[in-house]
Scaffold this motif. Sequence first.
Motif, mmCIF file in Angstrom:
data_model
loop_
_atom_site.group_PDB
_atom_site.id
_atom_site.type_symbol
_atom_site.label_atom_id
_atom_site.label_comp_id
_atom_site.label_asym_id
_atom_site.label_seq_id
_atom_site.Cartn_x
_atom_site.Cartn_y
_atom_site.Cartn_z
ATOM 1 N N ASN A 52 -32.716 -74.841 5.089
ATOM 2 C CA ASN A 52 -33.083 -76.065 5.809
ATOM 3 C C ASN A 52 -33.745 -77.108 4.907
ATOM 4 O OD1 ASN A 52 -35.461 -74.765 5.392
ATOM 5 N ND2 ASN A 52 -36.046 -74.623 7.527
ATOM 6 N N PHE A 53 -33.390 -77.086 3.621
ATOM 7 C CA PHE A 53 -33.978 -78.037 2.682
ATOM 8 C C PHE A 53 -33.065 -78.169 1.475
ATOM 9 C CE2 PHE A 53 -36.805 -79.019 -0.938
ATOM 10 C CZ PHE A 53 -37.394 -80.185 -0.459
ATOM 11 N N ILE A 54 -33.032 -79.368 0.905
ATOM 12 C CA ILE A 54 -32.319 -79.550 -0.357
ATOM 13 C C ILE A 54 -33.196 -80.360 -1.303
ATOM 14 C CG2 ILE A 54 -30.014 -79.388 0.647
ATOM 15 C CD1 ILE A 54 -29.742 -82.377 0.467
ATOM 16 N N ARG A 55 -32.990 -80.148 -2.592
ATOM 17 C CA ARG A 55 -33.712 -80.902 -3.624
ATOM 18 C C ARG A 55 -32.668 -81.407 -4.606
ATOM 19 N NH1 ARG A 55 -38.918 -80.544 -6.002
ATOM 20 N NH2 ARG A 55 -39.535 -80.671 -3.840
ATOM 21 N N ALA A 56 -32.684 -82.726 -4.838
ATOM 22 C CA ALA A 56 -31.764 -83.340 -5.791
ATOM 23 C C ALA A 56 -32.330 -84.674 -6.217
ATOM 24 C CB ALA A 56 -30.391 -83.519 -5.159
ATOM 25 N N VAL A 57 -31.810 -85.192 -7.299
ATOM 26 C CA VAL A 57 -32.178 -86.524 -7.758
ATOM 27 C C VAL A 57 -31.052 -87.496 -7.420
ATOM 28 C CG1 VAL A 57 -32.772 -87.921 -9.773
ATOM 29 C CG2 VAL A 57 -33.697 -85.617 -9.540
ATOM 30 N N THR A 58 -29.831 -87.082 -7.677
ATOM 31 C CA THR A 58 -28.649 -87.863 -7.322
ATOM 32 C C THR A 58 -27.606 -86.904 -6.749
ATOM 33 O OG1 THR A 58 -27.688 -87.604 -9.518
ATOM 34 C CG2 THR A 58 -29.020 -89.585 -9.141
ATOM 35 N N PHE A 59 -26.597 -87.467 -6.118
ATOM 36 C CA PHE A 59 -25.524 -86.662 -5.534
ATOM 37 C C PHE A 59 -24.179 -87.207 -5.996
ATOM 38 C CE2 PHE A 59 -29.017 -86.607 -2.526
ATOM 39 C CZ PHE A 59 -29.110 -85.272 -2.158
ATOM 40 N N THR A 60 -23.277 -86.301 -6.352
ATOM 41 C CA THR A 60 -21.895 -86.699 -6.597
ATOM 42 C C THR A 60 -21.152 -86.612 -5.264
ATOM 43 O OG1 THR A 60 -21.117 -84.446 -7.051
ATOM 44 C CG2 THR A 60 -21.950 -85.727 -8.942
ATOM 45 N N LYS A 61 -19.988 -87.233 -5.204
ATOM 46 C CA LYS A 61 -19.173 -87.136 -3.983
ATOM 47 C C LYS A 61 -18.817 -85.679 -3.695
ATOM 48 C CE LYS A 61 -17.275 -91.758 -4.157
ATOM 49 N NZ LYS A 61 -16.092 -92.597 -4.281
ATOM 50 N N ALA A 62 -18.547 -84.913 -4.746
ATOM 51 C CA ALA A 62 -18.193 -83.503 -4.579
ATOM 52 C C ALA A 62 -19.377 -82.709 -4.005
ATOM 53 C CB ALA A 62 -17.748 -82.907 -5.911
ATOM 54 N N GLN A 63 -20.593 -83.030 -4.427
ATOM 55 C CA GLN A 63 -21.778 -82.344 -3.893
ATOM 56 C C GLN A 63 -21.996 -82.706 -2.427
ATOM 57 O OE1 GLN A 63 -24.412 -83.781 -6.950
ATOM 58 N NE2 GLN A 63 -24.623 -81.726 -7.847
ATOM 59 N N ILE A 64 -21.790 -83.961 -2.088
ATOM 60 C CA ILE A 64 -21.929 -84.381 -0.694
ATOM 61 C C ILE A 64 -20.910 -83.648 0.176
ATOM 62 C CG2 ILE A 64 -21.683 -86.336 0.903
ATOM 63 C CD1 ILE A 64 -22.764 -88.088 -1.465
#
Length: 123
Positions: free
Chosen positions: A88-100
């Motif tokens: 129920n949590f995510i940590r990231a700085v940026t997201f790629t389209k593939a990650q989304i």
Amino acid sequence: MKDKYSVHSDFDVRKHKKHFTDYLEVIIHPDGSVHYAVPSHSGYMTAYICRRDRITPRQLEKRCPRAYYFDYMTWLCKESGCVSVWSNFIRAVTFTKAQIKALNELRAAGVLNLDIKEDFPCC
């Protein structure tokens, strides 16, 4: 023969749902591939960066700017380009389209209990 699926297996969302309840600890690479966070989120990303950059963990630690000493996980996400994911949590700085796309697939499968659009408007 009994199915020997574990966190040491390649991630498969169908098998994951069959073997685990209310548990998700994975890393999503920039290419969208999903991997179990073994031995831990920070341990996985440290090993990933060290393999990629051909450096030792100590050399990686020395790269960390002072501003991230108390937020090392965020720095690892930034350096690796990976997304750390829990149930129920995510940590990231940026997201790629593939990650989304991968995050939305995990949510649709019912293993990620998070409103991606509401909690992370970028996605």
